[in-house]
Enzyme design. Sequence first.
Site, short mmCIF file in Angstrom:
data_model
loop_
_atom_site.label_atom_id
_atom_site.label_comp_id
_atom_site.label_asym_id
_atom_site.label_seq_id
_atom_site.Cartn_x
_atom_site.Cartn_y
_atom_site.Cartn_z
N HIS A 165 0.82 -1.22 0.00
CA HIS A 165 0.00 0.00 0.00
C HIS A 165 0.85 1.27 0.00
CE1 HIS A 165 -3.69 -2.20 0.44
NE2 HIS A 165 -3.35 -2.72 1.60
N ASP A 201 -2.63 -10.44 -2.40
CA ASP A 201 -3.17 -10.03 -1.11
C ASP A 201 -4.68 -9.82 -1.27
OD1 ASP A 201 -1.98 -8.65 1.64
OD2 ASP A 201 -3.85 -7.70 1.00
N HIS A 203 -6.32 -7.29 -0.25
CA HIS A 203 -6.51 -5.88 -0.59
C HIS A 203 -5.66 -5.49 -1.79
CE1 HIS A 203 -7.29 -6.33 3.78
NE2 HIS A 203 -8.32 -5.53 3.52
N ASP A 290 -4.22 -12.89 3.78
CA ASP A 290 -5.49 -12.43 4.32
C ASP A 290 -6.68 -12.79 3.42
OD1 ASP A 290 -4.49 -10.69 2.44
OD2 ASP A 290 -4.76 -8.88 3.63
#
Length: 351
Positions: A165, A201, A203, A290
């Site tokens: 990120h 991931d 996200h 995740d």
Amino acid sequence: MRVLYSDDVLAHVPRSEMKHGGMIPARESPARAELVRDALAAQGSFVFEEPTRAVPSALARVHDSDYLAFLEGAWPRWQAHIGAGNGGETPDAFPLIFPVRTLEEVRPSVIDGELSYYAMDTGTPLTAGAWTASLASVTSAAQAATCVSGGQRAAFALTRPPGHHAAAGKFGGYCFLNTAAVAGQTLLDSGADKVAILDIDYHHGNGTQSIFYERGDVLVVNIHADPDYEFPFFLGRAGEAGRGAGQGATLNLPLARGTDWSGYAAALEQACRAIAKFGAQALVVSWGFDTFEGDPLSTFQISRDDFARMGERIAGLDLPTVIVLEGGYATASLGENVLAGLAGFAAGGRS
């Protein structure tokens, strides 16, 4: 498989984060790295190597110089700003205001303003050890890339906090320095003409996408929760395909809530075909665990056995591969999930 790991990644110890209008215990913790380290060490087939402390040259090619200077010096400035009057205990640093649509995005000179300028959310506390841990992580990622460039089939950078990120000049989503981007740039600097980054991931890796969005030498492929309902909300849609020299070198494959292996496998196959078509000479995998069915931050239904299937399919690309740890917040299960993924990759690769 070689594992690049330093205990320095444990130095970042956030206490809390903001969620749903209040402060909750931080989900991104040193225990994540410790449990993965211990699971791999117990398995016995991984070769651990501690990275040197030399700052990778690729770091300055990935992140803005003013941002790096800010991160390195932020904690003592924050401590001086707020430490007095708190009984000697300095609270974690959070932004105060964001330069959003109606405000001019300029860099203030005081620490409150700079935190607000460089942060993208209220869920990523800056701590005393954030710089130390993040620098150790990008150093591990760069050395994993050097191992792969030197002839290793694959290397795993056991890093935290995660990195995908983090943009050239922004931190957020628990990320401060972009480990996958540093690994990719190191591969290019070591002689590769084209590199692919596969982000799996839960996200979307908004930072990685933005760093390479106008470049044609790095293909960035994300398989992730649709940003229409999931963080980071403002990047990761299917229509984002790159700009300028990077047109066509970004591929987003957003998925619906509750996606299980059948839906995920189809997206992974599409991603692998795109990587093969791109002609990448090396691969970086931003592997977040995740997507796991038991993860508190996920809606996906991916099992431990599915992680092994992911690894096997990725190995089928037959590319020199750097694997970088991203998310994964079902902490008690994380070590075994990572082990399953790496075992699947090993089973699918060359001997």
